[in-house]
Design a protein around this motif. Structure first.
Motif, PDB file in Angstrom:
ATOM      1  N   ASN A 107       0.844  -1.193   0.000  1.00 24.19           N
ATOM      2  CA  ASN A 107       0.000   0.000   0.000  1.00 24.19           C
ATOM      3  C   ASN A 107       0.884   1.249   0.000  1.00 24.19           C
ATOM      4  O   ASN A 107       1.399   1.659   1.032  1.00 24.19           O
ATOM      5  CB  ASN A 107      -0.924   0.003   1.221  1.00 24.19           C
ATOM      6  CG  ASN A 107      -1.845   1.211   1.253  1.00 24.19           C
ATOM      7  OD1 ASN A 107      -1.840   2.043   0.340  1.00 24.19           O
ATOM      8  ND2 ASN A 107      -2.638   1.325   2.299  1.00 24.19           N
ATOM      9  N   SER A 112      -0.270   4.218  -1.059  1.00 19.83           N
ATOM     10  CA  SER A 112      -1.263   5.244  -1.366  1.00 19.83           C
ATOM     11  C   SER A 112      -0.846   6.636  -0.896  1.00 19.83           C
ATOM     12  O   SER A 112      -1.441   7.633  -1.315  1.00 19.83           O
ATOM     13  CB  SER A 112      -2.614   4.872  -0.732  1.00 19.83           C
ATOM     14  OG  SER A 112      -2.493   4.716   0.677  1.00 19.83           O
ATOM     15  N   GLU A 140       1.579  -1.632  -7.321  1.00 21.23           N
ATOM     16  CA  GLU A 140       1.745  -0.406  -6.551  1.00 21.23           C
ATOM     17  C   GLU A 140       3.067   0.283  -6.900  1.00 21.23           C
ATOM     18  O   GLU A 140       3.126   1.515  -7.022  1.00 21.23           O
ATOM     19  CB  GLU A 140       1.701  -0.706  -5.056  1.00 21.23           C
ATOM     20  CG  GLU A 140       0.324  -0.695  -4.455  1.00 21.23           C
ATOM     21  CD  GLU A 140      -0.272   0.692  -4.423  1.00 21.23           C
ATOM     22  OE1 GLU A 140      -0.163   1.382  -3.389  1.00 21.23           O
ATOM     23  OE2 GLU A 140      -0.841   1.114  -5.463  1.00 21.23           O
TER      24      GLU A 140
END
Length: 256
Positions: free
Chosen positions: A102, A104, A135
């Motif tokens: 992740n 983000s 990612e």
């Protein structure tokens, strides 16, 4: 990450990342090989993310070379060490605690270079490896470079064999499954197929420590000149395809 607790325990207990790349000839070869290719391939003042940075060996080195470097790691112990270094050197743009599954916190196409040098041999499932790759590529600019390392399954076997082959059955299970505790090891062919599957163009595929694994004992006795001579040979052969599987670590470089 399915094995997160065990992974954190391993690195916080062993604390080996701080000195691993500087201790012994074998690990020095790994570091010197990687940084040689960085110098050849990275554009000056690149914006770089090192997203499994350990205690920052590559991150601080690249910052010293004039790059803009952001560094993160999943292990709080490692991040704390980077923060202590940063307090003295103030070279990195940002240090964060985070997971490669992740990213983000970063916008799409934020970095010229993304380093993922370690995570793929701790992601035990194909789903996690795929998610991590997506990612990493999401935050990489078009034309940017993606660098990943992996562990070679058969080289690991030779390195982990003990005594009079008393752990042979365990080693053979690892050969078949590729997983053991917190580690996942692949083959060069598997690694290439995986990284190319998301549309990357292969730039380099390198035997990062090469045949040094077979010199583990003798390399401790090498003089500085001996290490220099071996490194000269290694750098001439580390892209030889027939040697890739003999290297404990492989490094794959692709362009988006």
């Amino acid at each position: 990450m399915s094995n997160r607790k065990s992974l954190l325990t391993f690195y916080e207990t062993h604390g080996q990342e701080e000195y691993r790349l500087q201790e012994g000839s074998v690990h020095r070869i790994e570091f010197l090989t990687a940084t040689k290719y960085f110098a050849e391939l990275f554009q000056p003042k690149s914006n770089i993310l090192d997203n499994c940075a350990g205690t920052g060996a590559y991150a601080f080195y690249l910052a010293e070379q004039g790059h803009q470097v952001t560094a993160g790691d999943i292990v709080p112990f490692n991040v704390e060490i980077m923060q202590k270094k940063q307090a003295k050197q103030k070279r990195l743009q940002e240090i964060y605690l985070g997971d490669v599954l992740n990213l983000s916190r970063f916008a799409n196409e934020s970095f010229d270079v993304v380093l993922c040098m370690g995570a793929f041999y701790h992601l035990l499932t194909a789903k996690e490896r795929r998610q991590a790759l997506k990612e990493n590529l999401r935050i990489l600019k078009k034309g940017g470079l993606f660098i990943a390392t992996y562990m070679n399954r058969y080289a690991v076997i030779l390195g982990d064999m003990v005594g009079d082959l008393e752990n042979l059955d365990e080693i053979l299970r690892f050969t078949q499954q590729g997983t053991e505790d917190i580690f996942y090891a692949s083959t060069p062919e598997e690694a290439e197929t995986f990284f190319l599957s998301e549309g990357l163009k292969q730039v380099k595929h390198i035997a990062l420590d090469g045949m040094a694994l077979f010199l583990t004992e003798t390399s401790k006795l090498l003089t500085p000149n001996g290490l220099k001579r071996w490194l000269t040979y290694h750098l001439k052969t580390c892209e030889e395809k027939s040697l890739l599987g003999s290297s404990y670590h492989g490094m794959w470089i692709g362009q988006k």
